[in-house]
Design an enzyme around this catalytic site. Structure first.
Site, PDB file in Angstrom:
ATOM      1  N   HIS A 196       0.793  -1.240   0.000  1.00  0.00           N
ATOM      2  CA  HIS A 196       0.000   0.000   0.000  1.00  0.00           C
ATOM      3  C   HIS A 196       0.821   1.283   0.000  1.00  0.00           C
ATOM      4  O   HIS A 196       0.258   2.372  -0.054  1.00  0.00           O
ATOM      5  CB  HIS A 196      -0.936   0.029   1.214  1.00  0.00           C
ATOM      6  CG  HIS A 196      -0.223   0.346   2.499  1.00  0.00           C
ATOM      7  ND1 HIS A 196       0.476  -0.595   3.210  1.00  0.00           N
ATOM      8  CD2 HIS A 196      -0.072   1.506   3.189  1.00  0.00           C
ATOM      9  CE1 HIS A 196       1.002  -0.042   4.292  1.00  0.00           C
ATOM     10  NE2 HIS A 196       0.699   1.241   4.296  1.00  0.00           N
TER      11      HIS A 196
HETATM   12  C1  UD1 Z   1      -1.598   6.092   5.707  1.00  0.00           C
HETATM   13  C2  UD1 Z   1      -0.239   6.545   6.193  1.00  0.00           C
HETATM   14  C3  UD1 Z   1       0.766   5.418   6.046  1.00  0.00           C
HETATM   15  C4  UD1 Z   1       0.261   4.160   6.724  1.00  0.00           C
HETATM   16  C5  UD1 Z   1      -1.129   3.814   6.252  1.00  0.00           C
HETATM   17  C6  UD1 Z   1      -1.659   2.693   7.064  1.00  0.00           C
HETATM   18  C7  UD1 Z   1       0.257   8.912   5.853  1.00  0.00           C
HETATM   19  C8  UD1 Z   1       1.013   9.907   5.071  1.00  0.00           C
HETATM   20  N1  UD1 Z   1       0.273   7.654   5.404  1.00  0.00           N
HETATM   21  O1  UD1 Z   1      -1.470   5.810   4.318  1.00  0.00           O
HETATM   22  O2  UD1 Z   1       1.989   5.785   6.639  1.00  0.00           O
HETATM   23  O3  UD1 Z   1       1.129   3.107   6.428  1.00  0.00           O
HETATM   24  O4  UD1 Z   1      -1.995   4.948   6.426  1.00  0.00           O
HETATM   25  O5  UD1 Z   1      -2.596   1.947   6.414  1.00  0.00           O
HETATM   26  O6  UD1 Z   1      -0.329   9.241   6.853  1.00  0.00           O
HETATM   27  N2  UD1 Z   1      -9.148   5.389   1.943  1.00  0.00           N
HETATM   28  C9  UD1 Z   1     -10.375   4.805   1.969  1.00  0.00           C
HETATM   29  N3  UD1 Z   1     -10.905   4.483   3.189  1.00  0.00           N
HETATM   30  C10 UD1 Z   1     -10.271   4.740   4.361  1.00  0.00           C
HETATM   31  C11 UD1 Z   1      -9.012   5.352   4.308  1.00  0.00           C
HETATM   32  C12 UD1 Z   1      -8.464   5.666   3.085  1.00  0.00           C
HETATM   33  O7  UD1 Z   1     -10.986   4.547   0.937  1.00  0.00           O
HETATM   34  O8  UD1 Z   1     -10.817   4.409   5.441  1.00  0.00           O
HETATM   35  C13 UD1 Z   1      -8.535   5.669   0.603  1.00  0.00           C
HETATM   36  C14 UD1 Z   1      -8.752   7.090   0.111  1.00  0.00           C
HETATM   37  O9  UD1 Z   1      -8.958   7.022  -1.246  1.00  0.00           O
HETATM   38  C15 UD1 Z   1      -7.435   7.765   0.392  1.00  0.00           C
HETATM   39  C16 UD1 Z   1      -6.425   6.618   0.257  1.00  0.00           C
HETATM   40  O10 UD1 Z   1      -7.119   5.470   0.712  1.00  0.00           O
HETATM   41  O11 UD1 Z   1      -7.176   8.805  -0.494  1.00  0.00           O
HETATM   42  C17 UD1 Z   1      -5.171   6.828   1.076  1.00  0.00           C
HETATM   43  O12 UD1 Z   1      -5.469   7.060   2.446  1.00  0.00           O
HETATM   44  P1  UD1 Z   1      -4.493   7.951   3.367  1.00  0.00           P
HETATM   45  O13 UD1 Z   1      -4.966   7.877   4.770  1.00  0.00           O
HETATM   46  O14 UD1 Z   1      -4.307   9.289   2.776  1.00  0.00           O
HETATM   47  O15 UD1 Z   1      -3.105   7.247   3.223  1.00  0.00           O
HETATM   48  P2  UD1 Z   1      -2.724   5.712   3.385  1.00  0.00           P
HETATM   49  O16 UD1 Z   1      -2.235   5.227   2.083  1.00  0.00           O
HETATM   50  O17 UD1 Z   1      -3.846   4.988   4.038  1.00  0.00           O
HETATM   51  N1  UDP Z   2      -3.435  -5.420   9.120  1.00  0.00           N
HETATM   52  C1  UDP Z   2      -4.748  -5.820   9.339  1.00  0.00           C
HETATM   53  N2  UDP Z   2      -5.504  -6.198   8.272  1.00  0.00           N
HETATM   54  C2  UDP Z   2      -5.019  -6.195   7.002  1.00  0.00           C
HETATM   55  C3  UDP Z   2      -3.686  -5.771   6.784  1.00  0.00           C
HETATM   56  C4  UDP Z   2      -2.928  -5.378   7.861  1.00  0.00           C
HETATM   57  O1  UDP Z   2      -5.207  -5.854  10.483  1.00  0.00           O
HETATM   58  O2  UDP Z   2      -5.760  -6.553   6.079  1.00  0.00           O
HETATM   59  C5  UDP Z   2      -2.639  -4.968  10.263  1.00  0.00           C
HETATM   60  C6  UDP Z   2      -1.293  -5.620  10.425  1.00  0.00           C
HETATM   61  O3  UDP Z   2      -1.415  -6.799  11.180  1.00  0.00           O
HETATM   62  C7  UDP Z   2      -0.486  -4.544  11.131  1.00  0.00           C
HETATM   63  C8  UDP Z   2      -1.105  -3.259  10.644  1.00  0.00           C
HETATM   64  O4  UDP Z   2      -2.346  -3.608  10.063  1.00  0.00           O
HETATM   65  O5  UDP Z   2      -0.658  -4.620  12.530  1.00  0.00           O
HETATM   66  C9  UDP Z   2      -0.203  -2.599   9.634  1.00  0.00           C
HETATM   67  O6  UDP Z   2      -0.873  -1.515   9.066  1.00  0.00           O
HETATM   68  P1  UDP Z   2      -0.497  -0.947   7.640  1.00  0.00           P
HETATM   69  O7  UDP Z   2       0.216  -1.975   6.866  1.00  0.00           O
HETATM   70  O8  UDP Z   2      -1.756  -0.384   7.078  1.00  0.00           O
HETATM   71  O9  UDP Z   2       0.443   0.296   7.992  1.00  0.00           O
HETATM   72  P2  UDP Z   2       2.009   0.448   8.256  1.00  0.00           P
HETATM   73  O10 UDP Z   2       2.391  -0.497   9.333  1.00  0.00           O
HETATM   74  O11 UDP Z   2       2.715   0.192   6.962  1.00  0.00           O
HETATM   75  O12 UDP Z   2       2.131   1.860   8.639  1.00  0.00           O
END
Ligand code: UD1
Ligand code: UDP
Length: 409
Positions: A196
């Site tokens: 992601h």
């Molecule tokens: C964010 C964090 C990243 C983390 C990740 C965990 C930042 C800069 N990035 O990235 O470090 O690893 O969360 O998962 O803070 N969206 C949905 N539903 C939701 C949330 C998001 O559809 O509930 C979609 C939206 O289209 C949005 C995109 O996901 O634009 C990205 O979401 P965003 O929270 O901006 O960044 P992440 O990629 O989730």
């Molecule tokens: N995780 C989850 N469901 C999923 C994928 C990940 O519960 O489908 C959990 C995973 O076990 C870990 C956390 O989400 O604890 C990691 O989050 P993510 O990869 O979104 O963010 P990052 O750690 O890269 O910031």
């Protein structure tokens, strides 16, 4: 005041929230920024881990990085000013974490950073920028690993404010495994995949290479798809590549289902920070599709291999990591971090050490580079608090040692 915003924060703050709730002398206020809002990206973790309902919802939702930061700052400022907490606790490296930490310090509320000191040294990652900002302005640093602890000392943070507390991801993992129970492992060969990172999925050719790489490993790939990745796969019209292949897209999973699946899997392919930690703790061979990691110990211990977004490399490195003998779960991160964090906060509060006097002190307490001399070693450069030191006082790193450097030089 404890800030939550995204999936990893709900999971990795669980043990600190639990420890806070066990201390009646601390009143804790939980704020959910609303950066993640889908049921399977947010509410499911509150239900599974029995996390209490947040006191405030900021409902910021999805925006580009800058706009999201501005929205979180504006909305959190109102709550911070209304509640005036003694300390703001943030976890990790997301926009929610950085934006609320910065706002808090602007409002003169000191910040405690959980998972402090992690560094990928890759400034193209929004998360690395966030980590650097948060650590620069935090009053207390809770480091999850020896590497992160030493990163902070090396950067010159006041050692009295840097604590190696263990990893809250390990606390959550222990709880997750307890909740799952001892169900027998299925004897099925599959890889679990999470991809992601913006740097991977927002780039058409990188995402294509990753998908081709997954296809090439000839193993069932269960891929709980992050909403960012889903959006890009649709936008780049990649469903045709996936349909009918070994790649099985499923909705993002709850923590317990995800852990259960990771336990059963033969291989983990990820670019997630949290998944790298958990995979090593579960003893799973892992390919991390990144050029760097803030969890280098997972590599040193043999569990994790970094791979480029390159189909051939993914194929060959998957073979390599699968041939390693890694059946034992690794003990590389300590549990009990949440309780230690709360014990430290209480002890500092009792010494009246959470306040602003101390916050100011950290800024002037950064070590400076100084030159010192002694008979045996000649001239030495080292880091000190006040600009000079003697050999016996030398507490920090000695950078350079010039035996022959003349005094006048
Ligand atoms: C964010 C964090 C990243 C983390 C990740 C965990 C930042 C800069 N990035 O990235 O470090 O690893 O969360 O998962 O803070 N969206 C949905 N539903 C939701 C949330 C998001 O559809 O509930 C979609 C939206 O289209 C949005 C995109 O996901 O634009 C990205 O979401 P965003 O929270 O901006 O960044 P992440 O990629 O989730
Ligand atoms: N995780 C989850 N469901 C999923 C994928 C990940 O519960 O489908 C959990 C995973 O076990 C870990 C956390 O989400 O604890 C990691 O989050 P993510 O990869 O979104 O963010 P990052 O750690 O890269 O910031």
């Amino acid at each position: 005041m404890v800030i939550l915003g995204t999936r990893p924060e709900f999971i990795k703050t669980w043990s600190t929230l639990k420890a806070l709730d066990n201390h009646s002398e601390i009143e804790s206020i939980v704020v959910h920024t609303g950066q993640h809002y889908d049921f399977e990206m947010s509410q499911v973790f509150f239900e599974e881990l029995s996390i209490r309902e947040p006191d405030y919802f900021l409902e910021v939702g999805s925006h580009d990085l800058t706009e999201q930061t501005i929205k979180i700052m504006g909305r959190s400022k109102k709550v911070i000013e209304e509640v005036k907490p003694d300390l703001l606790l943030v976890q990790g490296d997301t926009n929610s974490t950085m934006a609320t930490a910065l706002t808090s310090v602007q409002c003169r509320v000191p910040v405690g950073h959980i998972e402090a000191g992690c560094r990928s040294y890759d400034l193209s990652m929004p998360e690395e920028l966030n980590r650097i900002v948060i650590d620069s302005i935090s009053a207390i640093h809770f480091a999850p690993s020896e590497v992160s602890y030493h990163n902070l000392l090396r950067e010159g943070h006041n050692p009295n404010r840097v604590f190696l507390v263990g990893n809250t991801a390990k606390d959550a993992l222990d709880e997750g495994i307890r909740l799952i129970g001892n169900s027998p492992l299925k004897n099925e060969q599959f890889a679990i995949v999470t991809i992601h990172r913006a740097g991977n999925v927002d780039n058409r050719s990188r995402l294509l290479e990753i998908l081709q790489g997954l296809k090439s490993i000839q193993m069932r790939c269960i891929f709980p798809i992050h909403p960012r990745t889903k959006k890009r796969i649709n936008e780049f019209e990649f469903m045709d590549i996936i349909n009918g292949s070994n790649i099985e897209l499923v909705n993002p999973m709850g923590y317990l289902s995800f852990l259960r699946l990771m336990q059963d899997s033969q291989l983990v392919i990820t670019d997630s920070g949290g998944v790298q930690e958990e995979a090593a703790l579960l003893g799973k061979p892992t390919l991390t599709v990144r050029n760097n990691t803030e969890w280098p110990e997972t590599i040193w211990r043999g569990y994790n291999i970094l791979v480029s977004a390159d189909a051939n490399e993914i194929k060959s490195r998957a073979k390599e990591v699968l041939s390693r003998d890694l059946r034992e779960p690794d003990k590389l991160y300590q549990s009990g971090a949440g309780q230690r964090i709360v014990d430290i906060i209480l002890s500092m509060h009792r010494k009246n050490a959470l306040g602003f006097k101390q916050l100011d002190m950290i800024q002037t307490g950064y070590p400076q580079l100084a030159l010192s001399t002694d008979q045996k070693n000649g001239a030495m450069f080292g880091f000190t608090k006040n600009g000079s030191f003697t050999t016996s006082e030398m507490k920090y790193i000695v950078l350079l040692k010039y035996r022959k450097l003349k005094m006048e030089e």
